[in-house]
Enzyme design. Structure first.
Site, PDB file in Angstrom:
ATOM      1  N   LYS A  60       0.917  -0.902  -0.145  1.00 33.58           N
ATOM      2  CA  LYS A  60       0.090   0.062  -0.066  1.00 33.58           C
ATOM      3  C   LYS A  60       0.923   1.116  -0.044  1.00 33.58           C
ATOM      4  CE  LYS A  60      -1.890   2.892   2.088  1.00 33.58           C
ATOM      5  NZ  LYS A  60      -1.836   4.551   1.860  1.00 33.58           N
ATOM      6  N   CYS A  65      13.625  10.765   6.568  1.00 34.30           N
ATOM      7  CA  CYS A  65      13.414  10.456   8.055  1.00 34.30           C
ATOM      8  C   CYS A  65      14.763  10.766   8.702  1.00 34.30           C
ATOM      9  CB  CYS A  65      13.032   8.955   8.184  1.00 34.30           C
ATOM     10  SG  CYS A  65      14.154   7.938   7.108  1.00 34.30           S
ATOM     11  N   GLU A  74       8.867  16.345  15.479  1.00 26.77           N
ATOM     12  CA  GLU A  74       9.361  16.014  14.065  1.00 26.77           C
ATOM     13  C   GLU A  74       8.562  17.009  13.148  1.00 26.77           C
ATOM     14  OE1 GLU A  74       8.392  12.446  11.599  1.00 26.77           O
ATOM     15  OE2 GLU A  74      10.360  12.276  11.135  1.00 26.77           O
TER      16      GLU A  74
HETATM   17  P1  NDP Z   1       2.407   8.332   7.512  1.00 28.26           P
HETATM   18  O1  NDP Z   1       2.347   7.484   8.696  1.00 28.26           O
HETATM   19  O2  NDP Z   1       1.411   9.509   7.667  1.00 28.26           O
HETATM   20  O3  NDP Z   1       1.829   7.214   6.417  1.00 28.26           O
HETATM   21  C1  NDP Z   1       2.752   6.116   5.883  1.00 28.26           C
HETATM   22  C2  NDP Z   1       1.923   5.269   5.278  1.00 28.26           C
HETATM   23  O4  NDP Z   1       1.106   4.595   6.024  1.00 28.26           O
HETATM   24  C3  NDP Z   1       1.067   5.525   4.183  1.00 28.26           C
HETATM   25  O5  NDP Z   1       0.866   4.643   3.201  1.00 28.26           O
HETATM   26  C4  NDP Z   1      -0.351   5.960   4.727  1.00 28.26           C
HETATM   27  O6  NDP Z   1      -1.384   6.059   3.884  1.00 28.26           O
HETATM   28  C5  NDP Z   1      -0.533   4.853   5.672  1.00 28.26           C
HETATM   29  N1  NDP Z   1      -1.571   4.794   6.585  1.00 28.26           N
HETATM   30  C6  NDP Z   1      -1.550   5.909   7.344  1.00 28.26           C
HETATM   31  N2  NDP Z   1      -2.557   5.607   8.327  1.00 28.26           N
HETATM   32  C7  NDP Z   1      -2.835   4.067   8.498  1.00 28.26           C
HETATM   33  C8  NDP Z   1      -3.432   3.287   8.985  1.00 28.26           C
HETATM   34  N3  NDP Z   1      -4.235   3.544  10.107  1.00 28.26           N
HETATM   35  N4  NDP Z   1      -3.350   1.897   8.649  1.00 28.26           N
HETATM   36  C9  NDP Z   1      -2.629   1.412   7.712  1.00 28.26           C
HETATM   37  N5  NDP Z   1      -1.989   2.177   6.989  1.00 28.26           N
HETATM   38  C10 NDP Z   1      -1.862   3.654   7.225  1.00 28.26           C
HETATM   39  O7  NDP Z   1       3.665   8.841   7.091  1.00 28.26           O
HETATM   40  P2  NDP Z   1       4.223   9.544   5.697  1.00 28.26           P
HETATM   41  O8  NDP Z   1       3.794   8.958   4.483  1.00 28.26           O
HETATM   42  O9  NDP Z   1       3.805  10.896   6.095  1.00 28.26           O
HETATM   43  O10 NDP Z   1       5.697   9.680   5.788  1.00 28.26           O
HETATM   44  C11 NDP Z   1       6.589  10.417   6.782  1.00 28.26           C
HETATM   45  C12 NDP Z   1       6.812   9.849   7.948  1.00 28.26           C
HETATM   46  O11 NDP Z   1       7.531   8.641   7.635  1.00 28.26           O
HETATM   47  C13 NDP Z   1       7.733  10.487   8.816  1.00 28.26           C
HETATM   48  O12 NDP Z   1       7.282  10.710  10.072  1.00 28.26           O
HETATM   49  C14 NDP Z   1       9.132  10.213   8.550  1.00 28.26           C
HETATM   50  O13 NDP Z   1       9.997  10.186   9.551  1.00 28.26           O
HETATM   51  C15 NDP Z   1       8.634   8.668   8.433  1.00 28.26           C
HETATM   52  N6  NDP Z   1       9.737   7.943   7.817  1.00 28.26           N
HETATM   53  C16 NDP Z   1      10.489   7.043   8.602  1.00 28.26           C
HETATM   54  C17 NDP Z   1      11.556   6.323   7.850  1.00 28.26           C
HETATM   55  C18 NDP Z   1      12.555   5.386   8.591  1.00 28.26           C
HETATM   56  O14 NDP Z   1      13.242   5.000   8.136  1.00 28.26           O
HETATM   57  N7  NDP Z   1      12.495   5.581  10.133  1.00 28.26           N
HETATM   58  C19 NDP Z   1      12.048   6.614   6.576  1.00 28.26           C
HETATM   59  C20 NDP Z   1      11.006   7.632   5.751  1.00 28.26           C
HETATM   60  C21 NDP Z   1       9.995   8.191   6.540  1.00 28.26           C
HETATM   61  P3  NDP Z   1      -1.706   7.645   3.257  1.00 28.26           P
HETATM   62  O15 NDP Z   1      -0.625   7.995   2.766  1.00 28.26           O
HETATM   63  O16 NDP Z   1      -2.979   7.520   2.694  1.00 28.26           O
HETATM   64  O17 NDP Z   1      -1.984   8.241   4.644  1.00 28.26           O
END
Ligand code: NDP
Length: 488
Positions: free
Chosen positions: A180, A290, A392
């Site tokens: 997803k 991130c 963040e």
């Molecule tokens: P999100 O947590 O908003 O979304 C990540 C994914 O999860 C998306 O595909 C999102 O869908 C989906 N999602 C959201 N809610 C749910 C749920 N309840 N159940 C299942 N899936 C769900 O992150 P972002 O896309 O905003 O990315 C940025 C974040 O990612 C930052 O916090 C960053 O630090 C972190 N990150 C961490 C990394 C690491 O290696 N530690 C690397 C890169 C990023 P949708 O987009 O539709 O909301």
């Protein structure tokens, strides 16, 4: 003209799905429509999980490891052959400069398949000889078997790279996946379906469902009764929601979550290299990394000079269209995310920060005015307990503060609920090792940032994650050990 569509990919076929739910994928550069995306509902998510389950019992499940690894090499080669298609798709979704996607996103996306194909071929097994009362003994050996159907939930900041970072080891270990992608960046995940089909990956091994998180494809997938594990990269709050959704069925999770990473610059550092390194760590990919640095601690004797040099450096970076070769900074991912980032810019001003540079929206001209543009921003003068220093932001910004002793720098860097990454700049060897060993993070760079050997463990401490992936560590999550005990 009918806009292009981005479809779900299930059992090696592109399907709009029975539902007539579509959403717009808009360019963060100018707000133009990139494509209409078919949202997966319960039926499509279920079909994807079923396809993935069936593939485990089909040719994929029976395929010898060497052949599987060969196919994954072919996937990487095909991504490289279609490099420009992936580049266009990634840039259309994210607005990031071509120069960045060309150097980072697409090559690393392809490399993931090669690295993990090779890792799995070279992992030794475990074997124990055992004494028994009859003197004949027994042999124990551990088999690594695939975990099953893996749900891969990916974010929007490095869409292809972070998605394949999970898909590649999952497939290399013999699992099947349902991906997803973020609803902001569906295109490269969809395009990868074409690659899988072209090189002969059997139907059902790689599936993609589009949609949102809560109440949509993301939640439907993580709540599905027939997935065996969830691997997720994204915000810490989303990780907590996913944990709750798998709790009833006690499915394992691997989480790479948010961060509030520190950079530490000692007065003995190579000054120019440190400025360059911190500028990249704070602002590259418009701060949407991130591992990026949002808190910078600089030893007092060089503090003023460092802040000035960082300001000069980033003010020299061109903000603009992705295809302009001079562009270094693109827009944020969306207007919605810009609201969040600008909210922190406001909070910083209200908190009495000195705005060294930026703090608002750049003038990008009328044709880009509907994009998600934001100025790279540097602050000084905020207290350590201010939300801008603690939370963040995920934008092109950092707060810089002086420190006087090594102990203070370590204490400041560790004073956070997160524990993802740190970058330390010093020319003193002993100090480098001493400090790196004390920072509570998954990865600590010395005189570098974002340098990644994919064979090494990657993940976060504290609120930044659960588990480690990378190299053989990925096998811990994507396989299960089955012990065979043979009485002789
Ligand atoms: P999100 O947590 O908003 O979304 C990540 C994914 O999860 C998306 O595909 C999102 O869908 C989906 N999602 C959201 N809610 C749910 C749920 N309840 N159940 C299942 N899936 C769900 O992150 P972002 O896309 O905003 O990315 C940025 C974040 O990612 C930052 O916090 C960053 O630090 C972190 N990150 C961490 C990394 C690491 O290696 N530690 C690397 C890169 C990023 P949708 O987009 O539709 O909301």
């Amino acid at each position: 003209m009918t806009p292009p569509t981005t479809l779900n990919f299930i059992g090696n076929e592109y399907l709009a799905g029975g539902s007539d739910r579509w959403f717009d994928n808009r360019s963060p550069v100018d707000g133009s429509l990139v494509s209409r995306v078919a949202e997966a509902g319960p039926a499509e998510v279920d079909a994807a999980v079923r396809a993935a389950r069936a593939a485990l019992g089909g040719p994929w499940g029976r395929m010898p490891l060497a052949q599987r690894a060969q196919l994954l090499h072919a996937v990487a080669d095909e991504i490289e052959r279609r490099f420009d298609d992936f580049l266009q798709a990634e840039v259309a979704d994210t607005g990031k400069p071509h120069s960045l996607a060309r150097r980072l996103d697409i090559p690393r996306g392809a490399a993931n398949f090669k690295v993990f194909a090779d890792v799995v071929k070279n992992v030794p097994g475990e074997f124990f000889e055992m004494a028994t009362p009859d003197g004949k003994g027994a042999l124990n050996y551990a088999l690594r078997v695939p975990k099953g159907v893996i749900a891969v939930i990916a974010p929007w900041n490095l869409p292809l790279l972070l998605m394949t970072w999970k898909v590649a080891p999952a497939l290399a270990c013999g699992n099947t996946v349902v991906v997803k992608p973020s609803e902001e960046t569906p295109s490269t995940a969809a395009l990868l379906g074409e690659v899988m089909k072209t090189v002969g990956v059997p139907p059902g091994v790689y599936n993609v469902v589009h949609g949102f998180g809560p109440g949509s494809a993301g939640e439907l997938l993580t709540r599905h009764a027939d997935i065996d594990a969830v691997t997720f990269t994204g915000e810490t709050g989303t990780g907590a929601a996913i944990m709750r959704s798998v709790a009833d069925r006690v499915r394992p999770v691997s989480f790479e979550l948010g961060g509030k990473n520190a950079g530490i610059v000692f007065a003995d550092a190579d000054f120019d290299a440190a400025v360059e390194g911190i500028a990249k760590a704070a602002f590259e990919n418009t701060g949407q990394v991130c591992l990026g640095t949002e808190r910078v601690y600089v030893e007092r004797p060089i503090f003023e000079r460092f802040v000035q040099a960082l300001k000069d450096k980033v003010e020299g970076w061109q903000i603009g269209r992705p295809d302009d070769a001079a562009t270094v900074l693109g827009p944020l991912i969306s207007r919605q995310h810009r609201e969040k980032v600008l909210g922190y810019y406001r909070l910083a001003r209200e908190g009495g920060a000195t705005v060294v540079t930026g703090g608002g929206v750049p003038d990008v001209g009328s044709d880009l005015q509907d994009g998600a543009w934001v100025q790279p921003t540097i602050w000084t003068g905020l207290p350590e307990d201010h939300p801008v220093v603690r939370e963040e932001i995920f934008g092109p910004c950092c707060h810089v503060r002086p420190f006087d002793t090594e102990e203070e720098a370590v204490r400041l860097a560790n004073d956070t609920d997160y524990g993802l990454a740190c970058t330390v700049w010093t020319t003193q060897l002993q100090r480098a090792h001493r400090v790196a060993s004390q920072i509570q993070v998954g990865i600590c760079w010395v005189n570098a940032w974002f340098l990644r050997d994919l064979r090494t463990p990657f993940g976060g401490s504290k609120l930044s994650g659960i588990g480690r992936e990378g190299g053989v560590h990925s096998l811990e999550f994507y396989t299960e050990l089955r012990n065979v005990c043979v009485k002789l």
